[in-house]
Enzyme design. Sequence first.
Site, short mmCIF file in Angstrom:
data_model
loop_
_atom_site.label_atom_id
_atom_site.label_comp_id
_atom_site.label_asym_id
_atom_site.label_seq_id
_atom_site.Cartn_x
_atom_site.Cartn_y
_atom_site.Cartn_z
N HIS A 99 -12.89 8.52 2.44
CA HIS A 99 -12.58 7.73 1.71
C HIS A 99 -12.49 6.65 1.29
O HIS A 99 -13.20 5.61 1.26
CB HIS A 99 -10.91 7.35 2.29
CG HIS A 99 -11.03 6.42 3.96
ND1 HIS A 99 -11.92 6.76 5.18
CD2 HIS A 99 -10.76 5.44 4.33
CE1 HIS A 99 -11.66 6.03 6.08
NE2 HIS A 99 -11.31 4.57 5.24
N HIS A 101 -11.05 3.29 -0.68
CA HIS A 101 -10.40 2.23 -0.75
C HIS A 101 -9.84 2.15 -2.12
O HIS A 101 -10.62 1.37 -2.89
CB HIS A 101 -10.51 0.89 -0.06
CG HIS A 101 -9.90 1.08 1.21
ND1 HIS A 101 -9.05 0.87 2.06
CD2 HIS A 101 -11.57 1.81 2.22
CE1 HIS A 101 -9.43 1.99 3.39
NE2 HIS A 101 -11.20 2.11 3.62
P1 5GP Z 1 -11.45 2.59 7.56
O1 5GP Z 1 -11.63 1.39 8.25
O2 5GP Z 1 -11.53 4.11 8.34
O3 5GP Z 1 -11.94 2.16 6.03
O4 5GP Z 1 -9.79 2.89 6.61
C1 5GP Z 1 -8.88 3.42 7.56
C2 5GP Z 1 -7.49 3.09 6.98
O5 5GP Z 1 -6.52 4.50 7.40
C3 5GP Z 1 -6.75 2.29 6.32
O6 5GP Z 1 -6.75 1.48 5.94
C4 5GP Z 1 -5.63 2.63 7.37
O7 5GP Z 1 -4.45 1.66 7.38
C5 5GP Z 1 -5.07 4.26 6.96
N1 5GP Z 1 -5.14 4.69 7.65
C6 5GP Z 1 -5.13 5.20 8.96
N2 5GP Z 1 -4.57 5.94 9.70
C7 5GP Z 1 -3.65 6.60 8.61
C8 5GP Z 1 -2.35 7.54 8.64
O8 5GP Z 1 -1.77 7.94 9.67
N3 5GP Z 1 -1.60 7.41 7.85
C9 5GP Z 1 -2.34 6.97 6.74
N4 5GP Z 1 -1.29 6.13 5.32
N5 5GP Z 1 -3.22 5.49 6.70
C10 5GP Z 1 -4.16 5.69 7.65
#
Ligand code: 5GP
Length: 146
Positions: A99, A101
């Site tokens: 993903h 951001h």
């Molecule tokens: P990472 O650290 O993997 O780059 O970020 C994962 C992101 O996914 C985090 O910013 C977290 O808040 C978001 N996230 C995790 N679970 C969910 C969810 O169930 N729904 C949404 N909308 N965001 C999520």
Amino acid sequence: MSDCIFCKIVKGEVPSAKVYEDEHSFAFLDIMPAVKGHTLVIPKTHYEAFLDIPKLKLQALISAVQKVTKAVVKSTGSAGYKIEMFNGEIAGQGVFHAHFHIIPRDKNDSIEFRADKNWWVQKKDLYKEGEKEEYAEKIKKRLEAV
Ligand code: 5GP
Ligand code: ZN
């Protein structure tokens, strides 16, 4: 991947504030945003990280990232924006479905960085009642206008 939260979001099994969807990509507001308007763009297919995404899917995904970023920036009126991706636990990845951001940035915005990690403070209650849906709606409207 049956136990992946983002796969469940794509399938509609877990609710999300969706802002965009096309054949290959899907975008929704982050549940624990760094700032208001913080949006995630993902491939619909489960790929763990950047290097796992096939070239054609990545091209489609990056086009979606650009489209969604434009709508996030226009609808929030932000002066700038960050586009970030964490790959692997050591790099800060928490959800192992690739993903991007998108984080709108302004001079006096509320983003805070954790001193110990390359990571912003996640804010659970940043949006007031109904505000998240308003942000999602505004971003969606901008995308429809393109
Ligand atoms: P990472 O650290 O993997 O780059 O970020 C994962 C992101 O996914 C985090 O910013 C977290 O808040 C978001 N996230 C995790 N679970 C969910 C969810 O169930 N729904 C949404 N909308 N965001 C999520
Ligand atoms: Zn997945």
